[in-house]
Design a protein around this motif. Structure first.
Motif, PDB file in Angstrom:
ATOM      1  N   GLN A  90     -28.484   9.143   0.448  1.00 59.44           N
ATOM      2  CA  GLN A  90     -28.487  11.063   0.009  1.00 59.44           C
ATOM      3  C   GLN A  90     -29.059  10.528  -1.294  1.00 59.44           C
ATOM      4  N   HIS A  91     -28.441  10.005  -2.167  1.00 61.04           N
ATOM      5  CA  HIS A  91     -27.644  10.078  -3.917  1.00 61.04           C
ATOM      6  C   HIS A  91     -28.786   8.439  -4.529  1.00 61.04           C
ATOM      7  N   GLU A  92     -28.577   9.127  -5.812  1.00 66.01           N
ATOM      8  CA  GLU A  92     -29.578   8.172  -6.870  1.00 66.01           C
ATOM      9  C   GLU A  92     -28.297   6.727  -7.038  1.00 66.01           C
ATOM     10  N   VAL A  93     -28.341   5.657  -6.405  1.00 68.21           N
ATOM     11  CA  VAL A  93     -26.809   4.804  -6.686  1.00 68.21           C
ATOM     12  C   VAL A  93     -27.031   4.004  -7.260  1.00 68.21           C
ATOM     13  N   PHE A  94     -26.344   3.495  -8.596  1.00 65.90           N
ATOM     14  CA  PHE A  94     -26.426   1.628  -9.444  1.00 65.90           C
ATOM     15  C   PHE A  94     -25.120   1.612  -9.380  1.00 65.90           C
ATOM     16  N   VAL A  95     -25.739   0.735  -9.200  1.00 65.97           N
ATOM     17  CA  VAL A  95     -24.382  -0.430  -9.321  1.00 65.97           C
ATOM     18  C   VAL A  95     -24.780  -0.923 -10.719  1.00 65.97           C
ATOM     19  N   VAL A  96     -22.814  -0.399 -11.435  1.00 64.85           N
ATOM     20  CA  VAL A  96     -23.236  -0.875 -12.753  1.00 64.85           C
ATOM     21  C   VAL A  96     -21.592  -1.751 -13.007  1.00 64.85           C
ATOM     22  N   MET A 131     -29.139  15.782  -5.161  1.00 66.19           N
ATOM     23  CA  MET A 131     -29.329  14.191  -5.247  1.00 66.19           C
ATOM     24  C   MET A 131     -28.799  13.767  -6.559  1.00 66.19           C
ATOM     25  N   ALA A 132     -27.624  13.330  -6.866  1.00 63.78           N
ATOM     26  CA  ALA A 132     -26.602  12.849  -7.459  1.00 63.78           C
ATOM     27  C   ALA A 132     -26.879  11.287  -8.610  1.00 63.78           C
ATOM     28  N   LYS A 133     -26.610  10.988  -9.659  1.00 64.86           N
ATOM     29  CA  LYS A 133     -26.459   9.971 -10.102  1.00 64.86           C
ATOM     30  C   LYS A 133     -25.261   9.576  -9.867  1.00 64.86           C
ATOM     31  N   ILE A 134     -25.025   8.581  -9.373  1.00 65.20           N
ATOM     32  CA  ILE A 134     -23.671   7.765  -9.428  1.00 65.20           C
ATOM     33  C   ILE A 134     -23.944   6.289  -9.664  1.00 65.20           C
ATOM     34  N   ALA A 135     -23.421   6.350 -10.637  1.00 64.91           N
ATOM     35  CA  ALA A 135     -23.073   5.220 -11.041  1.00 64.91           C
ATOM     36  C   ALA A 135     -21.210   3.784 -10.105  1.00 64.91           C
ATOM     37  N   ILE A 136     -21.318   2.972  -9.746  1.00 63.46           N
ATOM     38  CA  ILE A 136     -20.661   2.244  -8.823  1.00 63.46           C
ATOM     39  C   ILE A 136     -20.545   1.305  -9.710  1.00 63.46           C
ATOM     40  N   ASP A 137     -19.158   0.354  -9.737  1.00 59.65           N
ATOM     41  CA  ASP A 137     -18.054  -0.322 -10.259  1.00 59.65           C
ATOM     42  C   ASP A 137     -18.016  -1.024  -9.300  1.00 59.65           C
ATOM     43  N   MET A 138     -18.143  -2.180  -9.716  1.00 62.39           N
ATOM     44  CA  MET A 138     -18.006  -4.121  -8.942  1.00 62.39           C
ATOM     45  C   MET A 138     -16.743  -4.089  -8.323  1.00 62.39           C
ATOM     46  N   ASP A 139     -16.615  -4.972  -9.870  1.00 63.09           N
ATOM     47  CA  ASP A 139     -14.526  -5.732  -9.200  1.00 63.09           C
ATOM     48  C   ASP A 139     -13.442  -4.328  -9.692  1.00 63.09           C
ATOM     49  N   ASN A 140     -12.447  -4.972  -8.247  1.00 62.25           N
ATOM     50  CA  ASN A 140     -11.910  -3.910  -8.042  1.00 62.25           C
ATOM     51  C   ASN A 140     -12.300  -2.534  -7.290  1.00 62.25           C
ATOM     52  N   VAL A 141     -14.081  -2.170  -6.577  1.00 62.91           N
ATOM     53  CA  VAL A 141     -14.303  -1.489  -6.153  1.00 62.91           C
ATOM     54  C   VAL A 141     -15.041  -1.374  -5.228  1.00 62.91           C
ATOM     55  N   MET A 142     -16.191  -2.276  -4.911  1.00 60.93           N
ATOM     56  CA  MET A 142     -17.399  -2.896  -4.131  1.00 60.93           C
ATOM     57  C   MET A 142     -16.577  -4.207  -3.460  1.00 60.93           C
ATOM     58  N   ALA A 143     -16.102  -4.653  -4.765  1.00 62.76           N
ATOM     59  CA  ALA A 143     -15.880  -6.350  -4.974  1.00 62.76           C
ATOM     60  C   ALA A 143     -13.720  -6.226  -4.706  1.00 62.76           C
ATOM     61  N   ASP A 144     -13.288  -6.826  -3.211  1.00 66.12           N
ATOM     62  CA  ASP A 144     -12.382  -6.736  -3.621  1.00 66.12           C
ATOM     63  C   ASP A 144     -11.646  -8.096  -4.796  1.00 66.12           C
ATOM     64  N   LEU A 145     -11.602  -8.018  -5.661  1.00 65.11           N
ATOM     65  CA  LEU A 145     -11.191  -9.095  -7.054  1.00 65.11           C
ATOM     66  C   LEU A 145     -10.174  -9.294  -7.103  1.00 65.11           C
ATOM     67  N   THR A 146      -9.007  -8.096  -7.226  1.00 66.84           N
ATOM     68  CA  THR A 146      -7.377  -8.165  -7.145  1.00 66.84           C
ATOM     69  C   THR A 146      -7.213  -9.551  -6.067  1.00 66.84           C
ATOM     70  N   GLN A 147      -7.711  -8.995  -4.583  1.00 64.41           N
ATOM     71  CA  GLN A 147      -7.312 -10.445  -3.500  1.00 64.41           C
ATOM     72  C   GLN A 147      -7.693 -11.616  -3.699  1.00 64.41           C
ATOM     73  N   HIS A 148      -9.228 -11.651  -4.028  1.00 65.06           N
ATOM     74  CA  HIS A 148      -9.881 -13.173  -4.748  1.00 65.06           C
ATOM     75  C   HIS A 148      -8.721 -13.573  -5.689  1.00 65.06           C
ATOM     76  N   LEU A 149      -7.728 -12.920  -6.244  1.00 63.50           N
ATOM     77  CA  LEU A 149      -7.265 -13.823  -7.113  1.00 63.50           C
ATOM     78  C   LEU A 149      -6.065 -14.155  -7.271  1.00 63.50           C
ATOM     79  N   LEU A 150      -5.731 -13.562  -6.575  1.00 57.15           N
ATOM     80  CA  LEU A 150      -3.997 -14.111  -5.710  1.00 57.15           C
ATOM     81  C   LEU A 150      -4.625 -14.994  -4.570  1.00 57.15           C
ATOM     82  N   ASP A 151      -5.433 -14.781  -3.627  1.00 51.42           N
ATOM     83  CA  ASP A 151      -5.979 -16.109  -3.458  1.00 51.42           C
ATOM     84  C   ASP A 151      -6.319 -17.388  -3.597  1.00 51.42           C
ATOM     85  N   VAL A 152      -7.113 -17.181  -4.952  1.00 53.82           N
ATOM     86  CA  VAL A 152      -7.761 -19.159  -5.434  1.00 53.82           C
ATOM     87  C   VAL A 152      -6.369 -19.053  -6.243  1.00 53.82           C
TER      88      VAL A 152
END
Lengths: 185, 185
Positions: B79-85, B1-22
């Motif tokens: 399967q792993h230890e996931v952290f949203v960072v 089991m690995a510890k995985i740090a996952i970014d939000m903006d432009n990784v989990m959240a499509d910030l670029t698309q939202h910026l273009l839309d707004v």
């Protein structure tokens, strides 16, 4: 220069005092602080009450600053890399409130050096100053237990009883002479 | 089991698309996404506009979910230890909004596994999935660069172009067969 992770509640912010004050004001009962010693946090209050108070809007915004913390954190931040690391995620309302609280009371801490988390197992630093065994026990650096009523039975850590003792531990200038720490930063 | 740090903006959240839309909605100009390629984030917009949009109430709450992220993060977390960072601290309004966004779109992520920070130099994990060189370059574990328009020139990292590629990298079940990842978690 060391990387130092510093907890907010019961370390920079006097959460225990605020909890007693709010309880006295809202429930009309004054609890003797010694009743909080050696038992889990919140358990001196009627069932569910401490959690209810902590979850109410405004609670975290109004916590008084822990005596000596502003001066010593400022002096620490002038010589080391200081991160404020708070387990704020359990109380979502506290996120904005803790941010505003830090801006007011610790304006010299950059937004880059603030961490609001849940579990602190993801934090990597040289030192962690915290009042909770659960945060210090998995920490890979040097843990420093900041004394709080609930942690008096713990004997596994180097203990700091006050911000003066933190200053002495890190050998900050002007501490032993009693001069103002403000002059260091 | 690995510890995985996952970014939000432009990784989990499509910030670029939202910026273009707004931007299109509020400023009446449609920007071709290819104009964002190979240049620093926000620099395809008029001076100061991207920062203004990002600082406005509601922006982070309304970002669309990145394609495939929900299924793959759920399978990873099984399967792993996931952290949203997330480096949320630069935009204080985003703290509450990002928390609510995660509760809505990633309800299987515990509050214990969420980190809102400034600098990510304090994060310790085995893997970090992020779109920014500044976050990956100081990371002591294995960095994975999630492709975003601004990072196309970077060649120093293992690159993942989509959540399907993240699933393949971590050899998640049911990925190669094309079956729903939902069944894994």
């Amino acid at each position: 220069m060391a990387k130092i992770a510093i907890d907010m509640d019961n370390v920079m912010a006097d959460l225990t005092q605020h909890l007693l004050d709010v309880y006295a004001r809202e429930y009309g009962e004054v609890i003797d602080p010694v009743r909080l010693n050696n038992i889990p946090e919140g358990s001196a209050f009627p069932e569910g009450v401490a959690m209810k108070i902590l979850s109410a809007p405004g609670f975290f915004r109004g916590i008084p600053v822990m005596a000596g913390s502003q001066e010593v954190v400022k002096a620490l931040a002038a010589q080391h890399e200081v991160f404020v690391v708070s387990a704020a995620m359990e109380f979502p309302l506290s996120l904005a409130e803790k941010h505003a609280w830090l801006e007011e009371h610790f304006p010299f801490i950059s937004w880059k050096n603030i961490v609001f988390c849940g579990s602190k197992t993801i934090v990597e630093a040289d030192y962690m100053i915290d009042d909770h065994d659960k945060n210090l026990s998995t920490f890979k650096g040097t843990p420093l237990l900041f004394t709080a009523p609930h942690n008096l039975p713990l004997q596994d850590y180097t203990r700091v009883n006050s911000w003066e003792e933190v200053a002495a531990y890190f050998e900050l200038n002007a501490v032993e002479s009693g001069a103002s720490l403000q002059t260091v930063a």
